[in-house]
Write an enzyme that holds these catalytic residues in place. Structure first.
Site, PDB file in Angstrom:
ATOM      1  N   ARG A   1     -54.836 -10.827  26.936  1.00 60.37           N
ATOM      2  CA  ARG A   1     -54.257 -11.884  26.102  1.00 60.37           C
ATOM      3  C   ARG A   1     -54.646 -13.265  26.596  1.00 60.37           C
ATOM      4  NH1 ARG A   1     -50.053  -8.613  26.994  1.00 60.37           N
ATOM      5  NH2 ARG A   1     -49.422  -7.320  25.269  1.00 60.37           N
TER       6      ARG A   1
ATOM      7  N   SER B   1     -52.712  -8.141  36.823  1.00 58.87           N
ATOM      8  CA  SER B   1     -51.687  -7.120  37.110  1.00 58.87           C
ATOM      9  C   SER B   1     -52.194  -5.970  37.963  1.00 58.87           C
ATOM     10  CB  SER B   1     -51.132  -6.602  35.795  1.00 58.87           C
ATOM     11  OG  SER B   1     -50.774  -7.695  35.010  1.00 58.87           O
TER      12      SER B   1
ATOM     13  N   ASP C   1     -48.070  -9.472  36.664  1.00 60.05           N
ATOM     14  CA  ASP C   1     -47.329  -9.499  35.396  1.00 60.05           C
ATOM     15  C   ASP C   1     -45.811  -9.453  35.591  1.00 60.05           C
ATOM     16  OD1 ASP C   1     -47.599  -6.883  36.265  1.00 60.05           O
ATOM     17  OD2 ASP C   1     -48.153  -6.036  34.321  1.00 60.05           O
TER      18      ASP C   1
HETATM   19  C1  BGC Z   1     -50.258  -2.472  39.125  1.00 56.48           C
HETATM   20  C2  BGC Z   1     -49.242  -3.584  39.188  1.00 56.48           C
HETATM   21  C3  BGC Z   1     -48.805  -3.967  37.795  1.00 56.48           C
HETATM   22  C4  BGC Z   1     -48.337  -2.746  37.026  1.00 56.48           C
HETATM   23  C5  BGC Z   1     -47.908  -3.060  35.605  1.00 56.48           C
HETATM   24  C6  BGC Z   1     -49.734  -1.329  38.279  1.00 56.48           C
HETATM   25  O1  BGC Z   1     -50.720  -0.348  38.125  1.00 56.48           O
HETATM   26  O2  BGC Z   1     -50.565  -2.009  40.413  1.00 56.48           O
HETATM   27  O3  BGC Z   1     -49.760  -4.704  39.864  1.00 56.48           O
HETATM   28  O4  BGC Z   1     -47.764  -4.895  37.890  1.00 56.48           O
HETATM   29  O5  BGC Z   1     -49.377  -1.792  36.986  1.00 56.48           O
HETATM   30  O6  BGC Z   1     -48.923  -3.641  34.873  1.00 56.48           O
END
Ligand code: BGC
Length: 506
Positions: free
Chosen positions: A108, A174, A227
């Protein structure tokens, strides 16, 4: 004549008996096969059992692991990463800020205009899927793709691409990142479907900044956030009682507000607020109390990251559909209730979680959606209603376990920060001594927002674990595009102009 009649009669009788024996034999065989399939289901149900007692053990394990992860680097499978976010947006932020949100299946770009008063935010958002080859190719290609999307987005809007006024950007990335400041950090490892080898160990915001510069965009990466952290920022912006944020989408994770003196592994850490957001990376949580099945073990072994992200593999959207596929495959191999074994059943991730959720929530009397998905996605056609019901049951068992474990994770955080009504991890005080404060948790992610059964099971488990008296003080707030909008808010509160007041959480 009489002999002929007798002969015919005997012949007919023998034939009738043979047919009857055949029918009975077939029935017995099919009953046996059905029994075998029911046995597989029963075994699944037993190994996915999440009694309240077991969930409470998971709660305790989560709180203990949080302590261990805060005590020393590598002290737990929970990384408990510092985010350097030591204040959350107050509502007084002003200006135009951009955000890029990368981490799930979609990517996004956002633009948010902040008026300086806590108000409904109405960001411009553009979303697009990430081409699969970019998830496993070269980092430069991925970052150039992101920068080009941002360039197009800016061009379409009111701001000039080469404006002389530098714009500030929040980058939501994320994945587990070891941050060195609020705007920099190195990638520890990839999760979910990403696997770009040359990026591991590299500076993430730097790689984006270089791509922005290559595109001639006058923008600065002001914050690099997970995130969960963006979601916490937006959650807190709308509800000041928000202490934690959870994502349950393609992947799963949580962050929460921690006192700096509890972050023992980083002694001397001082922040003006006395606290900092900690990114738990709970997807990697592990405990012997987690109810694990043979399907989980196989899924993990065949994944690109074995022994990693164990909690995530039981909970998140990337994996639930695949667990269900594995159960159907086993049933199909053990009996022919699904017809001849479909070759589609051997294809990893052939059954995606949205299709699984659609089967689970099929409320038509004939389960027509289940029939259609089995046929379209798994190439299994013409199964009777009772077999379609069996499929719904498998989805139910897998989703219920996932949602209840996520609930236990949330209560684990509440326990760690003394908001579960038990007097914290060291206990001691009785429930009646404790005055529970209103406590809000911001939640985002398609599994929670778009899968009603998942959401209901999660809420039910929260109430069971906490008890009604405590649970009524705990509010779950859904944020919309929090991961991205929150990053724009954080870019504003950490803007280089530094003209905003920051607030303390505790
Ligand atoms: C990542 C995290 C992330 C989560 C949700 C996980 O696979 O390691 O950093 O916050 O996914 O997106």
């Amino acid at each position: 004549m009489g002999k002929v009649v007798l002969g015919v009669t005997v012949g007919v009788a023998v034939a009738v008996c043979a047919v009857a024996a055949l029918v009975v034999g077939r029935r017995v065989r099919s009953r046996k096969k059905w029994k075998r399939v029911v046995g597989v289901l029963k075994e699944l149900e037993e190994s996915c059992e999440t009694t309240v007692g077991r969930l409470r053990q998971v709660v305790d394990a989560m709180a203990v692991e949080m302590h261990a992860g805060l005590a020393s680097e590598g002290g737990s499978k929970l990384k408990m990463l510092l985010t350097f976010v030591d204040n959350l947006p107050s509502g007084s932020e002003k200006g135009i800020f951009y955000a890029l949100d990368l981490g799930g299946t979609n990517f996004r770009v956002l633009r948010v205009e902040l008026g300086g008063q806590r108000s409904e935010l109405d960001p411009d958002v553009e979303q697009q899927p990430i081409p699969e080859q970019l998830m496993t190719g070269r980092s430069e290609d991925l970052f150039d793709f992101i920068a080009s999307s941002l360039h197009r987005f800016v061009e379409k809007g009111n701001d000039s691409v080469q404006s002389s006024i530098m714009k500030e950007l929040g980058f939501t990335f994320s994945f587990p990142v070891k941050q060195t400041s609020v705007s920099s950090g190195v990638l520890i490892k990839w999760t979910k479907a990403f696997a770009i080898k040359d990026m591991v160990g590299k500076e993430v915001a730097g790689a984006l900044q270089q791509a922005l510069d290559r595109k001639g965009l006058n923008m600065r990466v002001a914050v690099l956030v997970n995130d969960t952290v963006g979601t916490l920022a937006l959650g807190h912006y709308h509800d000041a009682d928000t202490v934690a944020a959870v994502i349950i989408g393609t992947g799963t994770n949580a962050c929460y507000w921690e006192r700096t003196d509890a972050i023992i592994k980083c002694q001397g850490l001082l922040t003006t607020s006395g606290g900092m957001v900690v990114n738990m990376e709970w997807g990697n949580f592990w405990s012997s109390h987690l109810p694990r099945t043979s399907y989980d073990i196989d899924l993990d072994a065949e994944s690109p990251n074995p022994n990693d992200q164990g909690f995530e593999k039981m909970i998140s959207g990337m994996y639930l559909g695949d667990i269900v596929r594995r159960v159907i495959l086993r049933m199909s191999e053990e009996s022919d209730v699904f017809g001849p074994v479909s070759s589609r059943l051997y294809v990893p991730f052939a059954l995606r979680t949205p299709a699984m959720a659609a089967m689970h929530e099929d409320d038509s009397p004939e389960l027509t959606k289940v029939a259609k998905i089995l046929e379209d996605v798994l190439d299994i056609s013409g199964v009777p209603l009772k077999v379609r019901k069996l499929v719904v049951k498998i989805c139910d068992v897998v989703t219920r376990r996932a949602a209840r474990l996520a609930a236990a994770g949330i209560v684990g955080i509440l326990k760690k920060i003394g908001r579960d009504g038990s007097g914290g991890i060291t206990g001691g005080r009785s429930r009646s001594d404790i005055k529970m404060r209103r406590t809000a948790v911001a939640v985002e992610g398609s599994l929670y927002t778009q899968y009603t059964m998942f959401r209901e099971y999660l809420h039910e488990a929260l109430h069971e674990i906490l008890g009604e008296d405590i649970a009524r003080h705990v509010v779950i707030n859904v944020t919309e595009d929090g991961s991205g909008t929150g990053a724009a808010l954080l870019a504003a509160s950490h803007s280089s102009s530094g003209s905003v007041d920051n607030i303390q959480l505790v």
